[in-house]
Motif scaffolding. Structure first.
Motif, mmCIF file in Angstrom:
data_model
loop_
_atom_site.group_PDB
_atom_site.id
_atom_site.type_symbol
_atom_site.label_atom_id
_atom_site.label_comp_id
_atom_site.label_asym_id
_atom_site.label_seq_id
_atom_site.Cartn_x
_atom_site.Cartn_y
_atom_site.Cartn_z
ATOM 1 N N GLU A 105 42.915 38.066 32.846
ATOM 2 C CA GLU A 105 41.996 38.968 32.158
ATOM 3 C C GLU A 105 41.549 40.079 33.098
ATOM 4 N N ASN A 106 41.048 41.172 32.526
ATOM 5 C CA ASN A 106 40.442 42.223 33.337
ATOM 6 C C ASN A 106 39.247 41.642 34.087
ATOM 7 N N GLY A 107 39.122 42.006 35.329
ATOM 8 C CA GLY A 107 38.067 41.443 36.163
ATOM 9 C C GLY A 107 38.583 40.390 37.105
ATOM 10 N N ASP A 108 39.805 39.882 36.835
ATOM 11 C CA ASP A 108 40.446 38.953 37.762
ATOM 12 C C ASP A 108 41.149 39.740 38.856
ATOM 13 N N MET A 109 41.334 39.104 40.008
ATOM 14 C CA MET A 109 42.149 39.715 41.046
ATOM 15 C C MET A 109 43.612 39.687 40.630
ATOM 16 N N PRO A 110 44.449 40.550 41.205
ATOM 17 C CA PRO A 110 45.869 40.540 40.841
ATOM 18 C C PRO A 110 46.492 39.173 41.077
ATOM 19 N N MET A 111 47.510 38.846 40.289
ATOM 20 C CA MET A 111 48.237 37.596 40.464
ATOM 21 C C MET A 111 49.047 37.668 41.757
ATOM 22 N N VAL A 112 49.304 36.498 42.330
ATOM 23 C CA VAL A 112 49.891 36.449 43.673
ATOM 24 C C VAL A 112 51.158 35.604 43.694
ATOM 25 N N ALA A 113 52.164 36.128 44.381
ATOM 26 C CA ALA A 113 53.369 35.362 44.694
ATOM 27 C C ALA A 113 53.246 34.878 46.134
ATOM 28 N N ASP A 114 53.186 33.562 46.314
ATOM 29 C CA ASP A 114 53.070 32.939 47.636
ATOM 30 C C ASP A 114 54.485 32.665 48.146
#
Length: 286
Positions: free
Chosen positions: A171-180
């Motif tokens: 959702e808006n307000g979340d940090m960007p998704m991450v590839a570990d």
């Protein structure tokens, strides 16, 4: 017949009496002063003042000779780079059940938890058993969250991205998704980069937001540098006063310790900083 007292005797008696009356005033004053001192000593304000003064003095003595921009924070039990104002953690099932209220309330000399990266998935089939709880409870107390996927180069990057998006409601307000990205899984660097690019492209297409790449400093230099330079990076590099990743490295998060102690978490946890101020952080999550 009683013998009259001599005048000198009467004067002596009077002087003695006056002296005793004068002496009686001092115990009263002394008692009053003692009472006031006792009230002060028993006052919570007094103890708060004394403890604050002693704590500040001890911190000053303890930090003599240390880098003023990289000093020990007793509550977190680690050294923290102080040039940064926004701090956060990252968690997974390894931290067990977390009391996020205690995490949010913790503060040491201005350092507190603003954000948390939370492990969601790994490969094509593994969902972190604590993800849904952490994702829900951390947001409830006002901690900004971001989800990450542990990437395996041996599997299809696009399929891993689909699995990740099926698990996380972005959702808006979340940090960007991450590839570990931490391993080659026995495959070539070229295959890793090809599958990683497929993963990143699919996430960006579906969320309209470019993901962040997490990796260690050595892995970045060996396999990623020069290939994903337009992506924001979250880099792990421990126990240093500064992240020496190079001036042109596009890093925004730095994981600088893996052994922090945080209230509400019964195991050691990774500690991170954001490279920027509150305005830049707000733009990141918009």
């Amino acid at each position: 017949m009683q013998t009259p007292r001599k005048p000198s005797q009467r004067k002596s008696v009077k002087r003695t009496t006056r002296k005793k009356k004068g002496d009686n005033k001092w115990p009263l004053r002394f008692k009053l002063s003692a009472f006031i001192v006792i009230l002060i000593l028993l006052s919570p304000w007094y103890y708060g003042y004394v403890l604050k003064t002693l704590t500040s003095a001890w911190r000053w003595v303890r930090d003599i000779g240390e880098d003023p921009h990289y000093r020990t924070y007793t509550s977190f039990d680690i050294r923290i780079p102080t040039r940064y104002s926004i701090h956060g953690i990252d968690v997974s099932y390894a931290q067990g059940k977390i009391d996020w209220q205690k995490v949010r309330a913790m503060e040491d000399d201005g350092v507190k938890i603003h954000f948390s990266f939370i492990k969601a998935t790994e490969g094509l089939t593994l969902v972190d058993p604590y993800f849904q709880r952490n994702w829900r409870e951390a947001a409830k107390v006002g901690i900004v969250c971001g989800a990450y996927h542990y990437f395996h180069p041996r599997a299809s990057g696009k399929q891993q991205a689909r699995f990740f998006l099926q698990t996380v409601s972005f959702e808006n307000g979340d940090m960007p998704m991450v590839a570990d990205v931490e391993t080659l899984d026995g495959h070539s660097p070229e295959k890793m980069r090809r599958e990683l690019k497929a993963f990143l492209d699919h996430i960006e297409k579906k969320t309209k937001k470019r993901p962040v790449i997490y990796t260690g400093l050595s892995f970045y230099r060996d396999y990623l540098q020069g290939h994903f330079d337009t992506y924001k990076l979250w880099i792990a590099h421990y126990y240093k006063h500064e992240l020496n990743a190079g001036k042109n490295t596009n890093w925004v998060f730095w994981q600088h310790s893996d052994k922090a102690k945080v209230n509400g978490i019964n195991h050691s946890v990774d500690f991170n900083v954001f490279r920027g101020d509150s305005t830049e952080f707000r733009h990141l999550v918009e």
